[in-house]
Write a protein that holds these residues in place. Sequence first.
Motif, PDB file in Angstrom:
ATOM      1  N   PRO A 119      11.519 -89.835  33.417  1.00 29.82           N
ATOM      2  CA  PRO A 119       9.954 -90.070  32.849  1.00 29.82           C
ATOM      3  C   PRO A 119      10.217 -91.705  32.669  1.00 29.82           C
ATOM      4  O   PRO A 119       9.717 -92.166  32.775  1.00 29.82           O
ATOM      5  N   LEU A 120      11.645 -91.867  32.341  1.00 34.74           N
ATOM      6  CA  LEU A 120      12.055 -93.509  31.901  1.00 34.74           C
ATOM      7  C   LEU A 120      11.788 -93.861  32.956  1.00 34.74           C
ATOM      8  O   LEU A 120      11.606 -95.242  32.964  1.00 34.74           O
ATOM      9  N   ALA A 125       9.415 -98.643  35.346  1.00 35.03           N
ATOM     10  CA  ALA A 125       9.645 -99.340  36.461  1.00 35.03           C
ATOM     11  C   ALA A 125       8.469 -99.674  37.122  1.00 35.03           C
ATOM     12  O   ALA A 125       7.732-100.630  37.826  1.00 35.03           O
ATOM     13  N   TRP A 126       7.213 -98.382  36.073  1.00 37.63           N
ATOM     14  CA  TRP A 126       5.620 -99.120  36.998  1.00 37.63           C
ATOM     15  C   TRP A 126       4.357 -98.808  35.923  1.00 37.63           C
ATOM     16  O   TRP A 126       3.514 -99.275  35.987  1.00 37.63           O
ATOM     17  N   ALA A 137      11.357 -91.312  22.128  1.00 35.19           N
ATOM     18  CA  ALA A 137      10.485 -90.422  22.133  1.00 35.19           C
ATOM     19  C   ALA A 137      10.430 -89.341  23.117  1.00 35.19           C
ATOM     20  O   ALA A 137      11.291 -87.872  23.007  1.00 35.19           O
ATOM     21  N   GLY A 138      10.154 -90.657  23.815  1.00 41.32           N
ATOM     22  CA  GLY A 138       9.778 -89.337  25.265  1.00 41.32           C
ATOM     23  C   GLY A 138      11.808 -87.800  25.715  1.00 41.32           C
ATOM     24  O   GLY A 138      11.344 -87.042  26.097  1.00 41.32           O
ATOM     25  N   SER A 184       7.824 -84.807  28.650  1.00 43.57           N
ATOM     26  CA  SER A 184       8.650 -86.134  28.314  1.00 43.57           C
ATOM     27  C   SER A 184       7.597 -87.133  28.686  1.00 43.57           C
ATOM     28  O   SER A 184       6.869 -87.874  28.216  1.00 43.57           O
ATOM     29  N   LEU A 185       6.968 -87.337  29.643  1.00 47.09           N
ATOM     30  CA  LEU A 185       5.771 -88.158  29.931  1.00 47.09           C
ATOM     31  C   LEU A 185       4.889 -87.933  29.357  1.00 47.09           C
ATOM     32  O   LEU A 185       4.278 -89.442  28.834  1.00 47.09           O
ATOM     33  N   LEU A 186       4.496 -87.286  28.753  1.00 41.94           N
ATOM     34  CA  LEU A 186       3.252 -87.474  27.764  1.00 41.94           C
ATOM     35  C   LEU A 186       3.379 -87.503  26.685  1.00 41.94           C
ATOM     36  O   LEU A 186       2.995 -88.172  25.998  1.00 41.94           O
ATOM     37  N   THR A 187       4.697 -87.911  26.082  1.00 40.16           N
ATOM     38  CA  THR A 187       4.950 -88.024  24.864  1.00 40.16           C
ATOM     39  C   THR A 187       4.974 -89.487  25.005  1.00 40.16           C
ATOM     40  O   THR A 187       4.671 -90.112  23.774  1.00 40.16           O
TER      41      THR A 187
END
Length: 224
Positions: A119-120, A125-126, A137-138, A184-187
């Motif tokens: 996710p990072l 990158a985008w 946090a994620g 993780s993406l949502l966080t």
Amino acid sequence: MPALYAGNGTDSVLIKLPTILANETLGKVLSGITSAGAFAAFMSTFSGLLVSMSGAFAHDVYGKMIRPTASPEDRVKAFKFAAVFVGIVSMALGLFVETFDIATMVGWAFAIGAASYFPLLLLGAWWRGLTKVGAGAGMLLGGLLSLFAIVANMLLDKKVLSWDLPPLVRSLMEQPAIWGVPLSLLTMVVVSKLTASSVPSDVDLKMLRLHAPEEMGLSKDYVA
């Protein structure tokens, strides 16, 4: 010449003993070469991870957070201490998981990486709105929860824990990337929205340097 005779009633095959011995020796040699290559690959991977983790502790944690005024000699000592500590912990964990299938353990390692680093890399990158607080946090939430699920699943397999869980829950614990990556993406998105004021003012320039072709010269001295 010595020979072995093998038959099945109607058909018979005359097998030369030197050929058998030669094939057996060749098989042992090839097995030895394969084992040596695999062992070298394991050791190179382990040594690389050991140096990486020890360097992160000595340079980032100790040298920047715990003791920013540390001298280079002190950081080298911290690196050596971290290398010994990480090596001991790794060997202890290796003894604990030696009964598990290696393919399953590799999948678990990738699952933790997918729930933390992927996710990072994707949002970093985008997405211009990602903040360092949101990224941290994620990564922590997705990675730690995935690690907890895997450890709990291992303890259940070893009968250390006696939780009566539904099959669906056990399946999700065995494959944490299914829910760890979206979590993780949502966080990262939610926390970044809440801390939007910390987005760097030159984020557009950094994104342009990241994605523009090298021929444009925008990525020159990017680190500086």
